[in-house]
Design a protein around this motif. Structure first.
Motif, PDB file in Angstrom:
ATOM      1  N   TYR A 194      10.529  -0.949  -7.802  1.00  8.84           N
ATOM      2  CA  TYR A 194       9.525  -2.025  -7.723  1.00  8.84           C
ATOM      3  C   TYR A 194       8.529  -1.873  -8.850  1.00  8.84           C
ATOM      4  O   TYR A 194       8.315  -0.775  -9.357  1.00  8.84           O
ATOM      5  N   CYS A 218       9.872  -0.144   1.080  1.00 12.55           N
ATOM      6  CA  CYS A 218      11.033  -0.778   0.472  1.00 12.55           C
ATOM      7  C   CYS A 218      11.485  -2.000   1.270  1.00 12.55           C
ATOM      8  O   CYS A 218      11.690  -1.910   2.478  1.00 12.55           O
ATOM      9  N   ASP A 219      11.637  -3.162   0.586  1.00 14.66           N
ATOM     10  CA  ASP A 219      12.109  -4.391   1.229  1.00 14.66           C
ATOM     11  C   ASP A 219      13.519  -4.219   1.794  1.00 14.66           C
ATOM     12  O   ASP A 219      13.874  -4.779   2.818  1.00 14.66           O
ATOM     13  N   LYS A 220      14.337  -3.466   1.069  1.00 11.56           N
ATOM     14  CA  LYS A 220      15.759  -3.386   1.413  1.00 11.56           C
ATOM     15  C   LYS A 220      16.027  -2.470   2.590  1.00 11.56           C
ATOM     16  O   LYS A 220      16.869  -2.754   3.426  1.00 11.56           O
ATOM     17  N   CYS A 221      15.315  -1.319   2.640  1.00  8.91           N
ATOM     18  CA  CYS A 221      15.686  -0.332   3.660  1.00  8.91           C
ATOM     19  C   CYS A 221      14.493   0.203   4.463  1.00  8.91           C
ATOM     20  O   CYS A 221      14.680   0.988   5.388  1.00  8.91           O
ATOM     21  N   GLY A 222      13.279  -0.236   4.137  1.00  9.44           N
ATOM     22  CA  GLY A 222      12.119   0.147   4.936  1.00  9.44           C
ATOM     23  C   GLY A 222      11.561   1.542   4.680  1.00  9.44           C
ATOM     24  O   GLY A 222      10.636   1.970   5.369  1.00  9.44           O
ATOM     25  N   CYS A 246      12.218   3.681  -4.418  1.00  9.10           N
ATOM     26  CA  CYS A 246      12.641   4.012  -3.064  1.00  9.10           C
ATOM     27  C   CYS A 246      13.518   5.267  -3.108  1.00  9.10           C
ATOM     28  O   CYS A 246      14.552   5.277  -3.758  1.00  9.10           O
ATOM     29  N   PRO A 258       6.959  -5.201  -3.553  1.00  5.84           N
ATOM     30  CA  PRO A 258       7.433  -5.135  -2.158  1.00  5.84           C
ATOM     31  C   PRO A 258       6.570  -6.015  -1.243  1.00  5.84           C
ATOM     32  O   PRO A 258       5.370  -6.169  -1.479  1.00  5.84           O
ATOM     33  N   LYS A 259       7.201  -6.587  -0.206  1.00  2.00           N
ATOM     34  CA  LYS A 259       6.482  -7.493   0.709  1.00  2.00           C
ATOM     35  C   LYS A 259       5.372  -6.743   1.431  1.00  2.00           C
ATOM     36  O   LYS A 259       4.287  -7.257   1.639  1.00  2.00           O
ATOM     37  N   VAL A 260       5.674  -5.501   1.843  1.00  2.00           N
ATOM     38  CA  VAL A 260       4.649  -4.649   2.448  1.00  2.00           C
ATOM     39  C   VAL A 260       4.356  -3.544   1.438  1.00  2.00           C
ATOM     40  O   VAL A 260       5.286  -2.948   0.884  1.00  2.00           O
ATOM     41  N   LYS A 261       3.078  -3.284   1.183  1.00  2.00           N
ATOM     42  CA  LYS A 261       2.695  -2.328   0.143  1.00  2.00           C
ATOM     43  C   LYS A 261       3.362  -0.959   0.351  1.00  2.00           C
ATOM     44  O   LYS A 261       3.323  -0.396   1.442  1.00  2.00           O
TER      45      LYS A 261
END
Ligand SMILES: [Zn+2]
Length: 206
Positions: free
Chosen positions: A128, A140-144, A121, A134-137
């Motif tokens: 990652y 970033c899970d933490k900050c998008g 990120c 990451p939940k979405v390919k």
């Protein structure tokens, strides 16, 4: 307690060194970090080292050793990224007595897979890979933020780095085995599992 953490690139040794340092209250001495700090301070040594690195040459052992010497406390540390060769290990043995060498062992195939999968990120620095997906390919899970791949994280570069490691650093395994301070940890496991195995090995030396 004086520890060394060994491991191929992408073995997770930096992460483990940091976690162990926090848990055991040790100073984490990473040659990469030391070099970056020196560069910021623009010391004469840093300038010499930087010119070598820019030219793609191997930095002379004596300079790296000087950097280590300047930053090595009396006790309670974990060395990460040093020694990288037999000659560095021999120099280190002259200035201190290491208690334990933890080797986060991974097969080359796994290292290559991990490196190619790694995404970073640019905003928060989260990393990652194989264990943290990451939940979405590519987000970033933490900050998008959108994740990116470092240009060095390709198959050709990692294979070259592995070859250097296998040639120069792997002989340290036998070197430390002979001195009865070598301890192998399965580096293919999750961060938590590797940490608990490493901690178990460390308690045996207390
Ligand atoms: Zn992020």
């Amino acid at each position: 307690m004086k520890l060394i953490i060994l491991g191929k690139p992408s073995s997770g040794k930096g992460t483990q060194a940091k976690l162990l340092a926090e848990k055991l209250n040790l100073k984490h001495i990473s040659t990469g970090d030391l070099l970056r700090e020196e560069l910021k301070l623009k010391t004469p040594l840093a300038k010499k080292v930087e010119s070598y690195m820019k030219a793609g040459s191997l930095v002379p052992d004596s300079w790296i050793l000087e950097l280590i010497k300047n930053n090595l406390p009396e006790d309670n540390y974990i060395l990460d990224g040093f020694p990288r060769s037999l000659s560095q290990a021999e120099s280190l043995a002259k200035i201190t007595k290491i208690n334990l060498v933890l080797d986060l062992f991974c097969e080359d195939d796994l290292i290559i897979k991990r490196t190619i999968r790694r995404r970073i990120c640019p905003n928060c620095g989260a990393i990652y890979g194989s264990t943290l997906i990451p939940k979405v390919k590519d987000i970033c899970d933490k900050c998008g933020s959108g994740l990116y791949q470092r240009p060095d994280d390709n198959e050709k570069t990692i294979k070259n780095r592995l070859q250097v490691y296998n040639n120069d650093t792997s002989p340290l395994i036998d070197y430390y085995k002979k001195r009865n301070i070598y301890s192998k940890v399965d580096g293919s496991l999750s961060i938590k599992e590797v940490q608990s195995l490493a901690l178990k090995k460390i308690t045996t030396i207390k």
